[in-house]
Design an enzyme around this catalytic site. Structure first.
Site, short mmCIF file in Angstrom:
data_model
loop_
_atom_site.label_atom_id
_atom_site.label_comp_id
_atom_site.label_asym_id
_atom_site.label_seq_id
_atom_site.Cartn_x
_atom_site.Cartn_y
_atom_site.Cartn_z
N GLY A 176 -6.87 -24.21 -1.42
CA GLY A 176 -8.06 -23.60 -0.83
C GLY A 176 -8.44 -24.31 0.45
O GLY A 176 -8.04 -25.46 0.68
N CYS A 226 -2.64 -28.61 -4.51
CA CYS A 226 -3.45 -29.05 -3.37
C CYS A 226 -4.94 -29.09 -3.77
O CYS A 226 -5.34 -29.94 -4.55
CB CYS A 226 -3.20 -28.16 -2.16
N TYR A 227 -5.75 -28.15 -3.27
CA TYR A 227 -7.17 -28.15 -3.65
C TYR A 227 -7.32 -28.02 -5.16
O TYR A 227 -8.24 -28.61 -5.75
CB TYR A 227 -7.92 -27.00 -2.96
N HIS A 241 2.48 -28.01 -1.31
CA HIS A 241 2.56 -26.58 -1.64
C HIS A 241 4.00 -26.21 -2.03
O HIS A 241 4.85 -25.99 -1.17
CB HIS A 241 2.11 -25.72 -0.45
N GLU A 267 5.02 -23.48 -3.19
CA GLU A 267 5.29 -22.05 -3.02
C GLU A 267 5.84 -21.70 -1.64
O GLU A 267 6.39 -20.60 -1.46
CB GLU A 267 4.01 -21.24 -3.27
N SER A 321 3.27 11.24 0.17
CA SER A 321 3.15 10.97 1.60
C SER A 321 4.49 11.01 2.30
O SER A 321 4.57 11.03 3.53
CB SER A 321 2.53 9.59 1.81
N GLY A 322 5.57 10.99 1.52
CA GLY A 322 6.90 10.85 2.10
C GLY A 322 7.35 9.41 2.15
O GLY A 322 8.48 9.11 2.54
N GLY A 323 6.47 8.49 1.72
CA GLY A 323 6.80 7.08 1.71
C GLY A 323 7.36 6.62 0.38
O GLY A 323 7.41 7.37 -0.60
N VAL A 324 7.76 5.36 0.33
CA VAL A 324 8.40 4.80 -0.86
C VAL A 324 7.44 4.75 -2.04
O VAL A 324 7.78 5.14 -3.16
CB VAL A 324 8.94 3.38 -0.56
N ASP A 325 6.21 4.27 -1.80
CA ASP A 325 5.27 4.03 -2.90
C ASP A 325 4.96 5.29 -3.69
O ASP A 325 5.08 5.33 -4.91
CB ASP A 325 3.97 3.41 -2.37
N SER A 326 4.53 6.34 -2.98
CA SER A 326 4.16 7.57 -3.68
C SER A 326 5.37 8.24 -4.32
O SER A 326 5.27 8.87 -5.38
CB SER A 326 3.45 8.55 -2.74
N THR A 327 6.54 8.07 -3.69
CA THR A 327 7.76 8.66 -4.25
C THR A 327 8.15 7.97 -5.55
O THR A 327 8.54 8.63 -6.53
CB THR A 327 8.92 8.57 -3.24
N LYS A 383 5.48 -4.83 -2.74
CA LYS A 383 6.31 -3.79 -2.12
C LYS A 383 7.78 -3.91 -2.52
O LYS A 383 8.43 -2.92 -2.85
CB LYS A 383 6.18 -3.87 -0.60
#
Length: 516
Positions: free
Chosen positions: A58, A85-86, A173, A175, A227-233, A372
């Protein structure tokens, strides 16, 4: 948003810019995890406690007036804990007030870790391994039940562990990619110490989600806007696999799509994915509603509201829908609530927020737990063509926010042609898959040029290509000069109305990927 996965890791967010990165690293271990604000009541997880808990970093000092405070009730779960860390400093300060102090020398950047105990958390971490530090405070007085397991030349306490319990902390960190053995450290905590099996995969997600969708939906009907995008498909394909033709998809030509996109994508939906989809040409309605509008947020609102109107009209004769499916992703969910409450709004998101009351539909969001790249993995597992899965992200408002200022069919057509040349060029040069997102923007700027010894006064197109992992941060792509020269030359020669092309070399932050 917690759902009942057999095993999972809880990440308590103390405001670090790297918190999402912790989640991504854990997901890479095929272990489900969730991020929740540090002040979330522990009782929220009593019915299904996590296998382990990570306390994020943080930006605050534990002595700041509004510094986040660790709720020690989380230790009542008797599960492994890792403070980062924090997160480590908050743990130490909460147990022994005053144990954290300002360091004489702040430590930012790379440091070499000197390992004092190479078992447990630091198993397979060699002396001299590079770690990434980012702190101005340090711990000078450990609680007596803790011991130091690593230090650096500047930080006498770089990693600690409880002498009897599985409670650990690191000042660096793990990560971030700059920490050489960061993945091993997180693997040690998640797999070896928290005893997670690591069996959360795209395949297991699909199996679980299909069952969940069937239980939620029953015999009712679901409406999905494509929408034609990956997510909605991916969402539509997953829901169709679960409930078949109880799903109806609406794919709208809003006049803001890319060149030939409506017909090509509609063909993919029908002929390759066999989705129950209805194509609607509403381009005239959208452009009419957007006439004279230049403010990007106002454009978004109008586009969103017009979509709802079009949906209403498209299903006017079928009013028995119960659910509306959306492709909301996990970063959208996280960004809606920060560790201190709602985040500042940079741009409104078309998938986050409530639905207009008049629609009287409940939301179903099957991929709201996923990043994603995980959505793409699910799409591949579902058999969606790679040519579709690998498509660059495309915003819900489409070219409406890539034509800066007021919209017109003429401007949109100019941009469509320029965008097509850019994307086609990336594919021909084998560069398309090397960038996260590429786009062309039509600027509200006209400039003087010379073509065939004649003066021109025409539009400017900006090209933008970025590299990224998840779109949260991005760097401008170092595309070859030869490629940029060829694309620029083609756009100027082939797109009547454009006489200048520029390339955007801004990173995110401070810029955003899209211009509006």
């Amino acid at each position: 948003m917690h759902t009942h996965h057999d095993e999972w890791i809880l990440i308590l967010d103390f405001g670090s810019q790297y918190t999402q990165l912790i989640a991504r690293r854990i997901r890479e271990l095929n272990v489900y995890c969730e991020i929740h604000p540090f002040n979330t009541p522990p009782e929220q997880f009593s019915d299904h406690p996590p296998n382990g808990i990570i306390l994020s970093g943080g930006p605050k000092s534990v002595y700041d007036k509004e510094a986040p405070v660790l709720n020690l009730d989380y230790f009542n779960f008797d599960k492994p804990v890792l403070g980062v860390c924090y997160g480590l400093q908050s743990l130490a300060h909460t147990l022994v007030p005053g144990s954290v102090e300002k360091a004489e020398k702040r430590e930012f950047g790379r440091a070499k870790l000197i390992v004092d105990d190479d078992s447990g958390l630091l198993k397979n971490v060699q002396n001299g391994s590079v770690v990434w530090m980012s702190h101005g405070d340090h711990i000078h007085d450990l609680p007596e039940q803790y011991k130091v397991i690593a230090h650096t030349s500047n930080a006498p306490v770089a990693a600690v562990r409880h002498r009897e319990k599985h409670i650990y902390g690191v000042q660096f960190h793990p990560e971030v990619v700059h920490t050489e053995k960061g993945k091993e450290i997180l693997h040690n905590f998640v797999i070896n110490i928290s005893n997670c099996e690591g069996d959360w995969t795209a395949s297991s997600f699909i199996e679980t989600e299909i069952q969940s969708i069937r239980e939620q939906v029953g015999d009712r009907k679901v409406l999905c806007g494509l929408s034609g995008g990956v997510d909605s498909t991916v969402v539509a394909t997953l829901i169709h696999k679960a409930i078949g033709d109880q799903l109806l998809c609406i794919f709208v030509d809003n006049g803001l799509l890319r060149k030939n996109e409506f017909n090509e994508v509609l063909d993919t939906y029908k002929e390759h994915l066999h989705l129950p989809v209805k194509g609607v040409d509403a381009s005239g309605k959208f452009l009419n509603n957007l006439e004279g509008i230049s403010d990007p947020e106002e454009k978004r609102v109008i586009i969103g509201n017009t979509f709802i109107e079009v949906f209403d009209e498209a299903i006017a004769e079928e009013n028995d829908f119960k659910y509306l499916a959306q492709g909301t992703l996990y970063p959208d969910v996280i960004e809606s609530v920060s560790f201190k409450g709602p985040s500042a709004t940079i741009k409104s998101h078309h998938n986050v927020g409530g639905l207009p009351e008049k629609m009287n539909l409940d939301l179903i969001e099957p991929v709201r737990e996923l990043f994603k790249d995980e959505v793409r993995g699910v799409g591949r597992e579902l058999g969606i063509p790679e040519s579709f899965i690998g498509r660059h992200p495309f915003p819900g408002p489409g070219l409406g926010i890539r034509v800066l200022g007021e919209l017109s069919k003429e401007k949109l057509d100019l941009l469509r042609e320029a965008d097509s040349i850019f994307i086609q060029g990336l594919r021909e040069y084998g560069l398309y898959d090397n960038v996260w997102q590429a786009l062309a923007v039509l600027l509200p700027v006209q400039s003087v040029g010379v073509m065939g010894d004649e003066r021109t006064y025409e539009y400017t197109v900006a090209l933008r290509a970025v590299t990224s992992v998840d779109g949260m941060t991005a760097d401008w792509a170092r595309l070859p000069y030869e490629f940029l020269s060829e694309v620029s030359n083609r756009i100027i020669n082939e797109v009547r109305g454009v006489n200048r092309v520029v390339y955007d070399v801004s990173s995110k932050p401070p810029a955003t990927i899209e211009w509006e």
